[in-house]
Design a protein around this motif. Structure first.
Motif, PDB file in Angstrom:
ATOM      1  N   ASN A  25      -7.152  -5.480   0.351  1.00 58.53           N
ATOM      2  CA  ASN A  25      -7.825  -4.536   2.040  1.00 58.53           C
ATOM      3  C   ASN A  25      -6.246  -3.658   2.119  1.00 58.53           C
ATOM      4  OD1 ASN A  25      -6.098  -5.649   2.804  1.00 58.53           O
ATOM      5  ND2 ASN A  25      -7.257  -6.733   5.106  1.00 58.53           N
ATOM      6  N   ASP A  26      -6.854  -2.550   2.881  1.00 62.18           N
ATOM      7  CA  ASP A  26      -6.106  -1.824   2.696  1.00 62.18           C
ATOM      8  C   ASP A  26      -4.414  -2.438   3.628  1.00 62.18           C
ATOM      9  OD1 ASP A  26      -6.324  -2.448   5.006  1.00 62.18           O
ATOM     10  OD2 ASP A  26      -6.983  -0.158   6.434  1.00 62.18           O
ATOM     11  N   LYS A  27      -3.757  -3.137   3.742  1.00 61.74           N
ATOM     12  CA  LYS A  27      -3.415  -3.791   5.169  1.00 61.74           C
ATOM     13  C   LYS A  27      -2.470  -4.961   3.511  1.00 61.74           C
ATOM     14  CE  LYS A  27      -3.889  -4.376   9.715  1.00 61.74           C
ATOM     15  NZ  LYS A  27      -5.177  -3.534   9.556  1.00 61.74           N
ATOM     16  N   TYR A  28      -3.647  -5.488   3.172  1.00 64.37           N
ATOM     17  CA  TYR A  28      -2.869  -5.476   1.770  1.00 64.37           C
ATOM     18  C   TYR A  28      -2.781  -4.496   1.004  1.00 64.37           C
ATOM     19  CZ  TYR A  28      -2.229  -9.241  -2.376  1.00 64.37           C
ATOM     20  OH  TYR A  28      -1.809  -9.765  -2.923  1.00 64.37           O
ATOM     21  N   ASP A  29      -2.480  -3.691   0.176  1.00 63.94           N
ATOM     22  CA  ASP A  29      -2.138  -2.617  -0.903  1.00 63.94           C
ATOM     23  C   ASP A  29      -0.907  -2.100   0.215  1.00 63.94           C
ATOM     24  OD1 ASP A  29      -4.156  -3.526  -2.328  1.00 63.94           O
ATOM     25  OD2 ASP A  29      -5.642  -1.430  -2.457  1.00 63.94           O
ATOM     26  N   LEU A  30      -0.668  -1.831   1.272  1.00 62.27           N
ATOM     27  CA  LEU A  30       0.310  -1.122   2.017  1.00 62.27           C
ATOM     28  C   LEU A  30       1.414  -2.129   1.856  1.00 62.27           C
ATOM     29  CD1 LEU A  30       1.786   0.482   4.120  1.00 62.27           C
ATOM     30  CD2 LEU A  30       0.835  -1.233   5.643  1.00 62.27           C
ATOM     31  N   ILE A  31       0.863  -3.559   1.938  1.00 64.96           N
ATOM     32  CA  ILE A  31       2.571  -4.183   1.903  1.00 64.96           C
ATOM     33  C   ILE A  31       2.588  -5.131   0.128  1.00 64.96           C
ATOM     34  CG2 ILE A  31       2.938  -6.733   2.364  1.00 64.96           C
ATOM     35  CD1 ILE A  31       2.824  -5.078   4.926  1.00 64.96           C
ATOM     36  N   ALA A  32       1.510  -4.723  -1.084  1.00 61.67           N
ATOM     37  CA  ALA A  32       2.142  -4.822  -1.932  1.00 61.67           C
ATOM     38  C   ALA A  32       2.845  -3.441  -2.256  1.00 61.67           C
ATOM     39  CB  ALA A  32       0.566  -4.958  -2.140  1.00 61.67           C
ATOM     40  N   ASP A  33       3.336  -1.994  -2.162  1.00 54.11           N
ATOM     41  CA  ASP A  33       3.655  -1.356  -2.629  1.00 54.11           C
ATOM     42  C   ASP A  33       5.291  -1.483  -2.136  1.00 54.11           C
ATOM     43  OD1 ASP A  33       1.025   0.284  -3.385  1.00 54.11           O
ATOM     44  OD2 ASP A  33       1.042   1.732  -1.444  1.00 54.11           O
ATOM     45  N   PHE A  34       4.924  -1.692  -0.292  1.00 48.78           N
ATOM     46  CA  PHE A  34       6.474  -1.859   0.388  1.00 48.78           C
ATOM     47  C   PHE A  34       6.731  -3.284  -0.452  1.00 48.78           C
ATOM     48  CE2 PHE A  34       4.979   0.581   3.367  1.00 48.78           C
ATOM     49  CZ  PHE A  34       6.800   1.120   3.986  1.00 48.78           C
ATOM     50  N   ALA A  35       6.476  -4.604  -0.947  1.00 50.17           N
ATOM     51  CA  ALA A  35       7.088  -5.172  -1.440  1.00 50.17           C
ATOM     52  C   ALA A  35       7.589  -5.207  -3.144  1.00 50.17           C
ATOM     53  CB  ALA A  35       6.021  -6.373  -1.729  1.00 50.17           C
ATOM     54  N   GLU A  36       6.668  -4.304  -3.790  1.00 51.63           N
ATOM     55  CA  GLU A  36       7.030  -3.724  -5.289  1.00 51.63           C
ATOM     56  C   GLU A  36       8.953  -3.164  -5.231  1.00 51.63           C
ATOM     57  OE1 GLU A  36       5.859  -2.263  -9.084  1.00 51.63           O
ATOM     58  OE2 GLU A  36       4.267  -1.841  -7.187  1.00 51.63           O
ATOM     59  N   GLU A  37       8.977  -2.579  -3.559  1.00 51.72           N
ATOM     60  CA  GLU A  37      10.192  -1.970  -4.236  1.00 51.72           C
ATOM     61  C   GLU A  37      11.226  -2.248  -3.571  1.00 51.72           C
ATOM     62  OE1 GLU A  37      10.208   1.058  -5.816  1.00 51.72           O
ATOM     63  OE2 GLU A  37       7.925   0.959  -6.427  1.00 51.72           O
ATOM     64  N   THR A  38      11.073  -3.595  -2.297  1.00 51.78           N
ATOM     65  CA  THR A  38      11.997  -3.877  -1.945  1.00 51.78           C
ATOM     66  C   THR A  38      12.729  -5.146  -2.510  1.00 51.78           C
ATOM     67  OG1 THR A  38      10.094  -3.245   0.344  1.00 51.78           O
ATOM     68  CG2 THR A  38      12.220  -4.702   0.869  1.00 51.78           C
ATOM     69  N   PRO A  39      13.749  -5.704  -2.411  1.00 48.49           N
ATOM     70  CA  PRO A  39      14.662  -6.972  -2.822  1.00 48.49           C
ATOM     71  C   PRO A  39      14.145  -7.915  -1.913  1.00 48.49           C
ATOM     72  CG  PRO A  39      16.170  -4.926  -2.954  1.00 48.49           C
ATOM     73  CD  PRO A  39      14.674  -3.881  -1.514  1.00 48.49           C
ATOM     74  N   GLY A  40      13.981  -8.010  -0.717  1.00 47.10           N
ATOM     75  CA  GLY A  40      13.723  -8.716   0.040  1.00 47.10           C
ATOM     76  C   GLY A  40      12.367  -8.896   0.647  1.00 47.10           C
ATOM     77  N   VAL A  41      11.591 -10.643   0.709  1.00 44.47           N
ATOM     78  CA  VAL A  41      10.110  -9.904   1.428  1.00 44.47           C
ATOM     79  C   VAL A  41      10.016 -11.221   2.490  1.00 44.47           C
ATOM     80  CG1 VAL A  41       7.599  -9.689   0.964  1.00 44.47           C
ATOM     81  CG2 VAL A  41       8.949  -8.975  -0.921  1.00 44.47           C
TER      82      VAL A  41
END
Length: 243
Positions: free
Chosen positions: A124-140
């Motif tokens: 969903n839109d929230k999942y895709d949002l977090i996926a985008d940030f998780a891909e670019e962020t070292p720590g999640v």
């Protein structure tokens, strides 16, 4: 990391401890906490009161004020530690782009069970949002009180955000869960100091790559039982097999 304690057991405090440690050791300097709108003030107050951490609360009013002062300024580059609502970034693509461009060392997401994904339709839109940030962020760090309430697929979806290379096949993940249940059953018999059945000894032989002849005396050999249990924990413990 996935923090999945039940409701009321202090996930926010656990997250605060980790955030504080990351900041004190300089493993993270820029932190973004994304939460439902209703939890923004709660997070800000808890981090301030318990850890003396000053997180800036970002909403549309604050973003507009910064833009009015300097139209060219990246809103998310004005603070190091930020709390924002997911809807803010979903509803305003310009702010989403700025948050991505600003870059963060640590991403924290509360109420992660609202991030829905399935193999056929994607997220969903929230999942895709977090996926985008998780891909670019070292720590999640994801926080959820109900990791498997919606089934194995829901749990797998969140694990994909943390380690997409390891969790890339749902069927394989489900198979590993089933295999772990068998391993846990054998470990339980060893812990309770009960005799192993022939099928459990055979399973143990396969899990530890030890011949059946070497395990022939395991029901009567305390040292061998202890060794087998330690090897199971080391090779197939929860941290190795399935989070």
């Amino acid at each position: 990391m996935l923090l999945a304690d039940e409701v009321g057991l202090g996930k926010t405090i656990e997250a605060g401890l980790i955030i504080n440690q990351q900041l004190l050791t300089f493993k993270a300097e820029r932190v973004l906490i994304l939460v439902p709108d209703s939890l923004q003030y709660q997070w800000m107050i808890e981090l301030r009161r318990r850890f003396n951490l000053n997180f800036a609360l970002f909403d549309l009013v604050r973003a507009a004020a910064i833009k009015e002062h300097d139209p060219e300024q990246n809103v998310f580059a004005t603070e190091q530690c930020i709390i924002a609502g997911m809807d803010l970034l979903l509803d305003h693509p310009d702010l989403y782009d700025q948050a991505m461009d600003a870059g963060f060392d640590l991403l924290v997401v509360d109420e992660a069970h609202h991030l829905h994904w399935d193999e056929a339709q994607g997220g969903n839109d929230k999942y895709d949002l977090i996926a985008d940030f998780a891909e670019e962020t070292p720590g999640v760090m994801l926080l959820t009180a109900t990791p498997e309430q919606l089934g194995a697929q829901s749990h797998f979806a969140r694990l994909r955000l943390l380690d997409p290379d390891r969790f890339d096949d749902l069927d394989e993940f489900i198979d590993s869960q089933e295999a772990f249940a068998e391993t846990a059953a054998v470990a339980g018999v060893l812990i309770e100091d009960k005799p192993l059945s022939d099928s459990q000894i055979a399973a143990l032989s396969s899990l530890l790559d030890i011949s059946l002849d070497e395990l022939a005396t395991i029901n009567d050999d305390e040292k061998l039982r202890t060794y087998a249990l330690n090897e199971l924990l080391d090779r197939h413990g929860t941290g190795r097999s399935i989070p």
